[in-house]
Design a protein around this motif. Structure first.
Motif, PDB file in Angstrom:
ATOM      1  N   ARG A  26      20.008   2.959   0.002  1.00 57.29           N
ATOM      2  CA  ARG A  26      20.593   2.971   1.348  1.00 57.29           C
ATOM      3  C   ARG A  26      21.646   1.870   1.540  1.00 57.29           C
ATOM      4  O   ARG A  26      22.207   1.762   2.634  1.00 57.29           O
ATOM      5  CB  ARG A  26      19.485   2.790   2.388  1.00 57.29           C
ATOM      6  CG  ARG A  26      18.457   3.905   2.401  1.00 57.29           C
ATOM      7  CD  ARG A  26      19.048   5.192   2.955  1.00 57.29           C
ATOM      8  NE  ARG A  26      18.097   6.271   3.007  1.00 57.29           N
ATOM      9  CZ  ARG A  26      17.265   6.505   4.027  1.00 57.29           C
ATOM     10  NH1 ARG A  26      17.282   5.692   5.068  1.00 57.29           N
ATOM     11  NH2 ARG A  26      16.430   7.522   3.994  1.00 57.29           N
ATOM     12  N   LEU A  27      21.910   1.081   0.515  1.00 56.08           N
ATOM     13  CA  LEU A  27      22.874  -0.005   0.648  1.00 56.08           C
ATOM     14  C   LEU A  27      24.309   0.523   0.611  1.00 56.08           C
ATOM     15  O   LEU A  27      24.602   1.520  -0.056  1.00 56.08           O
ATOM     16  CB  LEU A  27      22.695  -1.020  -0.482  1.00 56.08           C
ATOM     17  CG  LEU A  27      21.396  -1.829  -0.479  1.00 56.08           C
ATOM     18  CD1 LEU A  27      21.341  -2.701  -1.725  1.00 56.08           C
ATOM     19  CD2 LEU A  27      21.283  -2.682   0.777  1.00 56.08           C
ATOM     20  N   PRO A  28      25.245  -0.154   1.281  1.00 58.82           N
ATOM     21  CA  PRO A  28      26.663   0.189   1.142  1.00 58.82           C
ATOM     22  C   PRO A  28      27.187  -0.225  -0.229  1.00 58.82           C
ATOM     23  O   PRO A  28      26.489  -0.874  -1.025  1.00 58.82           O
ATOM     24  CB  PRO A  28      27.328  -0.606   2.267  1.00 58.82           C
ATOM     25  CG  PRO A  28      26.384  -1.722   2.555  1.00 58.82           C
ATOM     26  CD  PRO A  28      25.006  -1.214   2.261  1.00 58.82           C
ATOM     27  N   VAL A  29      28.434   0.142  -0.520  1.00 63.04           N
ATOM     28  CA  VAL A  29      29.049  -0.153  -1.814  1.00 63.04           C
ATOM     29  C   VAL A  29      29.224  -1.656  -1.989  1.00 63.04           C
ATOM     30  O   VAL A  29      29.653  -2.362  -1.062  1.00 63.04           O
ATOM     31  CB  VAL A  29      30.408   0.557  -1.933  1.00 63.04           C
ATOM     32  CG1 VAL A  29      31.111   0.171  -3.229  1.00 63.04           C
ATOM     33  CG2 VAL A  29      30.218   2.067  -1.863  1.00 63.04           C
ATOM     34  N   LEU A  30      28.892  -2.159  -3.190  1.00 60.20           N
ATOM     35  CA  LEU A  30      29.002  -3.572  -3.524  1.00 60.20           C
ATOM     36  C   LEU A  30      30.038  -3.763  -4.627  1.00 60.20           C
ATOM     37  O   LEU A  30      30.360  -2.827  -5.364  1.00 60.20           O
ATOM     38  CB  LEU A  30      27.649  -4.105  -4.010  1.00 60.20           C
ATOM     39  CG  LEU A  30      26.483  -4.013  -3.028  1.00 60.20           C
ATOM     40  CD1 LEU A  30      25.178  -4.367  -3.737  1.00 60.20           C
ATOM     41  CD2 LEU A  30      26.706  -4.933  -1.842  1.00 60.20           C
TER      42      LEU A  30
END
Length: 212
Positions: A26-30
């Protein structure tokens, strides 16, 4: 010529921070060179409203989201999304550190309950914070922020000190919002009152170019 101050930036003001524990997916792009810091497949994402005032090199408002990451085995922070109401802050953040600042409009009401709202073309987010128990003393913090700057990983030191208060934070994220936070109550919220903060260093610190 740049219209923003050179680094480091010396800042002061008020911050209202909420943290969520979420599945890694569920994390955004890193940035490619960092990985989320996870335990049992879960990571920490934070959302913060900040008012830079008093002795700050620039006075403006801010909404940001950030993820706890690691650079090798070293814990770091990456800012994934951020909005400000200062063109100087936007331009300086992008060019000095690779922080992806965009412009937004803010409405802030102070009182027993602190309320915030930010929007661009459509509403981004709103929040209300009830400040509660004060923790004794002034709390120092020192950490590193990692961002992709022109294809390289820029690592910037942050040093701060603040009064900490426990808070109850309620967030509203519209369905079409670009803010990548969960649509549920945060795990924990804090108020960082009357903080002082130094962001960045006099010299750039970069690693080899990120892979494409």
């Amino acid at each position: 010529m740049p219209t923003y101050p050179p680094e480091p930036w010396h800042l002061a003001g008020q911050m209202f921070l909420s943290l969520w524990v979420v599945p890694r997916r569920r994390l955004p792009v890193l940035p490619d060179a960092v990985k989320p810091l996870t335990v049992a497949g879960r990571a920490v994402i934070g959302g913060a409203w900040v008012v830079y005032e008093r002795d700050s090199v620039l006075h403006y408002n801010e909404l940001l989201t950030a993820v706890l990451v690691r650079d090798g085995l070293r814990p770091r922070v990456t800012i994934t999304d951020i909005w400000v109401d200062s063109e100087q802050s936007r331009d300086g953040g992008r060019r000095l550190w690779g922080i992806p600042k965009d412009m937004a409009r803010f409405d802030i009401t102070r009182g027993a309950r602190i309320t915030f709202a930010a929007s661009e073309r459509t509403p981004l987010a709103s929040a209300a914070f009830h400040v509660r128990h004060r923790l004794p003393g002034r709390w120092p913090a020192s950490y590193q922020v990692c961002q992709d700057l022109d294809g390289r990983l820029k690592t910037s030191p942050v040093r701060s000190r603040s009064t900490l208060r426990l808070a109850r934070g309620g967030w509203e994220i519209p369905a079409r919002s670009a803010v990548p936070l969960p649509a549920r109550p945060p795990t924990v919220s804090l108020a960082l009152e009357d903080f002082t903060l130094t962001f960045g260093a006099g010299e750039s610190a970069r690693s080899p170019r990120l892979s494409s």
